[in-house]
Design a protein around this motif. Structure first.
Motif, PDB file in Angstrom:
ATOM      1  N   HIS A 187       7.423  11.066   7.150  1.00  0.00           N
ATOM      2  CA  HIS A 187       6.895  10.509   5.906  1.00  0.00           C
ATOM      3  C   HIS A 187       7.404   9.090   5.683  1.00  0.00           C
ATOM      4  N   ALA A 188       8.676   8.872   5.931  1.00  0.00           N
ATOM      5  CA  ALA A 188       9.259   7.529   5.764  1.00  0.00           C
ATOM      6  C   ALA A 188       8.602   6.533   6.712  1.00  0.00           C
ATOM      7  N   ALA A 189       8.347   6.945   7.956  1.00  0.00           N
ATOM      8  CA  ALA A 189       7.689   6.056   8.926  1.00  0.00           C
ATOM      9  C   ALA A 189       6.254   5.758   8.499  1.00  0.00           C
ATOM     10  N   PHE A 190       5.561   6.767   7.985  1.00  0.00           N
ATOM     11  CA  PHE A 190       4.190   6.602   7.500  1.00  0.00           C
ATOM     12  C   PHE A 190       4.138   5.590   6.363  1.00  0.00           C
ATOM     13  N   MET A 191       5.029   5.740   5.397  1.00  0.00           N
ATOM     14  CA  MET A 191       5.059   4.824   4.253  1.00  0.00           C
ATOM     15  C   MET A 191       5.466   3.413   4.688  1.00  0.00           C
ATOM     16  N   ALA A 192       6.404   3.316   5.609  1.00  0.00           N
ATOM     17  CA  ALA A 192       6.823   1.999   6.108  1.00  0.00           C
ATOM     18  C   ALA A 192       5.647   1.299   6.783  1.00  0.00           C
ATOM     19  N   ALA A 193       4.867   2.036   7.570  1.00  0.00           N
ATOM     20  CA  ALA A 193       3.696   1.439   8.227  1.00  0.00           C
ATOM     21  C   ALA A 193       2.676   0.974   7.201  1.00  0.00           C
ATOM     22  N   LEU A 194       2.450   1.766   6.152  1.00  0.00           N
ATOM     23  CA  LEU A 194       1.498   1.366   5.107  1.00  0.00           C
ATOM     24  C   LEU A 194       2.017   0.170   4.311  1.00  0.00           C
ATOM     25  N   ASN A 195       3.331   0.054   4.187  1.00  0.00           N
ATOM     26  CA  ASN A 195       3.897  -1.085   3.462  1.00  0.00           C
ATOM     27  C   ASN A 195       3.796  -2.396   4.240  1.00  0.00           C
ATOM     28  N   ASP A 196       3.311  -2.336   5.464  1.00  0.00           N
ATOM     29  CA  ASP A 196       3.019  -3.568   6.210  1.00  0.00           C
ATOM     30  C   ASP A 196       1.787  -4.265   5.650  1.00  0.00           C
ATOM     31  N   TYR A 197       1.058  -3.590   4.766  1.00  0.00           N
ATOM     32  CA  TYR A 197      -0.188  -4.124   4.205  1.00  0.00           C
ATOM     33  C   TYR A 197      -0.103  -4.195   2.692  1.00  0.00           C
ATOM     34  N   SER A 198      -0.720  -5.233   2.143  1.00  0.00           N
ATOM     35  CA  SER A 198      -0.819  -5.367   0.695  1.00  0.00           C
ATOM     36  C   SER A 198      -2.234  -4.983   0.262  1.00  0.00           C
ATOM     37  N   LEU A 199      -2.427  -4.848  -1.043  1.00  0.00           N
ATOM     38  CA  LEU A 199      -3.782  -4.614  -1.557  1.00  0.00           C
ATOM     39  C   LEU A 199      -4.720  -5.743  -1.136  1.00  0.00           C
ATOM     40  N   SER A 200      -4.226  -6.972  -1.148  1.00  0.00           N
ATOM     41  CA  SER A 200      -5.056  -8.107  -0.722  1.00  0.00           C
ATOM     42  C   SER A 200      -5.478  -7.970   0.733  1.00  0.00           C
TER      43      SER A 200
ATOM     44  N   VAL B 188       0.819  -1.211   0.000  1.00  0.00           N
ATOM     45  CA  VAL B 188       0.000   0.000   0.000  1.00  0.00           C
ATOM     46  C   VAL B 188       0.859   1.270   0.000  1.00  0.00           C
ATOM     47  N   GLY B 189       1.917   1.301   0.783  1.00  0.00           N
ATOM     48  CA  GLY B 189       2.791   2.477   0.800  1.00  0.00           C
ATOM     49  C   GLY B 189       3.413   2.745  -0.560  1.00  0.00           C
ATOM     50  N   ASP B 190       3.810   1.689  -1.258  1.00  0.00           N
ATOM     51  CA  ASP B 190       4.393   1.850  -2.595  1.00  0.00           C
ATOM     52  C   ASP B 190       3.353   2.385  -3.587  1.00  0.00           C
ATOM     53  N   VAL B 191       2.111   1.915  -3.447  1.00  0.00           N
ATOM     54  CA  VAL B 191       1.025   2.411  -4.300  1.00  0.00           C
ATOM     55  C   VAL B 191       0.848   3.909  -4.082  1.00  0.00           C
ATOM     56  N   ILE B 192       0.749   4.310  -2.834  1.00  0.00           N
ATOM     57  CA  ILE B 192       0.539   5.718  -2.503  1.00  0.00           C
ATOM     58  C   ILE B 192       1.707   6.569  -2.987  1.00  0.00           C
ATOM     59  N   ARG B 193       2.911   6.097  -2.765  1.00  0.00           N
ATOM     60  CA  ARG B 193       4.100   6.830  -3.214  1.00  0.00           C
ATOM     61  C   ARG B 193       4.060   7.015  -4.735  1.00  0.00           C
ATOM     62  N   SER B 194       3.673   5.986  -5.473  1.00  0.00           N
ATOM     63  CA  SER B 194       3.612   6.062  -6.934  1.00  0.00           C
ATOM     64  C   SER B 194       2.554   7.050  -7.407  1.00  0.00           C
ATOM     65  N   ILE B 195       1.376   6.970  -6.823  1.00  0.00           N
ATOM     66  CA  ILE B 195       0.283   7.858  -7.230  1.00  0.00           C
ATOM     67  C   ILE B 195       0.633   9.309  -6.912  1.00  0.00           C
ATOM     68  N   GLU B 196       1.151   9.542  -5.722  1.00  0.00           N
ATOM     69  CA  GLU B 196       1.505  10.908  -5.333  1.00  0.00           C
ATOM     70  C   GLU B 196       2.635  11.447  -6.227  1.00  0.00           C
TER      71      GLU B 196
END
Length: 146
Positions: free
Chosen positions: A105-118, A75-83
């Motif tokens: 910001h790095a901590a926020f993205m790392a936390a979101l990367n704990d989750y996948s789209l699935s 999820v973090g990678d998705v958000i980073r790409s869209i932004e």
């Protein structure tokens, strides 16, 4: 940290694509699932295609599919790409603030990367079926598993 409305809607669109029963769906089918209007969807599909997250049907139809297995899309990678495709230059900041915000910001993205789209698609489906999902601010945060 706060996401733009466009990014939030784009992630919701990807979640709906993940939940769709077949591998290929029309933008209209997905927008109906998400409750998004056609103008929003046109911008979202354009950006998701530019980010390499979806692909259009090669036969020229309205078909869309996820380019990668949603279990591997973070999820973090998705958000980073869209932004990144919508990024505007930021005004210059004090060096101390830049470092502080970069770390946050790095901590926020790392936390979101704990989750996948699935993960979040399953949580959103559980929510629709009465499952245990935390409620909070509308958007992605409301779909994270507890």
């Amino acid at each position: 940290m706060q996401l733009s409305l466009h990014t939030d809607q784009a992630v919701k669109f990807l979640i709906c694509m993940t939940q769709h029963s077949s591998g290929c769906a029309s933008a209209r089918d997905i927008s109906d699932m998400c409750g998004l209007n056609p103008d929003q969807v046109a911008d979202i599909v354009h950006d998701l295609d530019r980010c390499g997250l979806i692909e259009r049907s090669p036969d020229g139809s309205d078909g869309l599919r996820l380019r990668h297995d949603p279990a591997w899309v973070r999820v973090g990678d998705v958000i980073r790409s869209i932004e990144a495709v919508r990024m505007r230059p930021m005004p210059a900041q004090q060096p101390a603030f830049t470092e502080m915000f970069d770390l946050a910001h790095a901590a926020f993205m790392a936390a979101l990367n704990d989750y996948s789209l699935s993960d979040i698609a399953g949580a959103a489906a559980g929510n629709a079926n009465g499952g245990a999902v935390s409620y909070g601010t509308p958007g992605i945060g409301a779909m994270m598993p507890t």
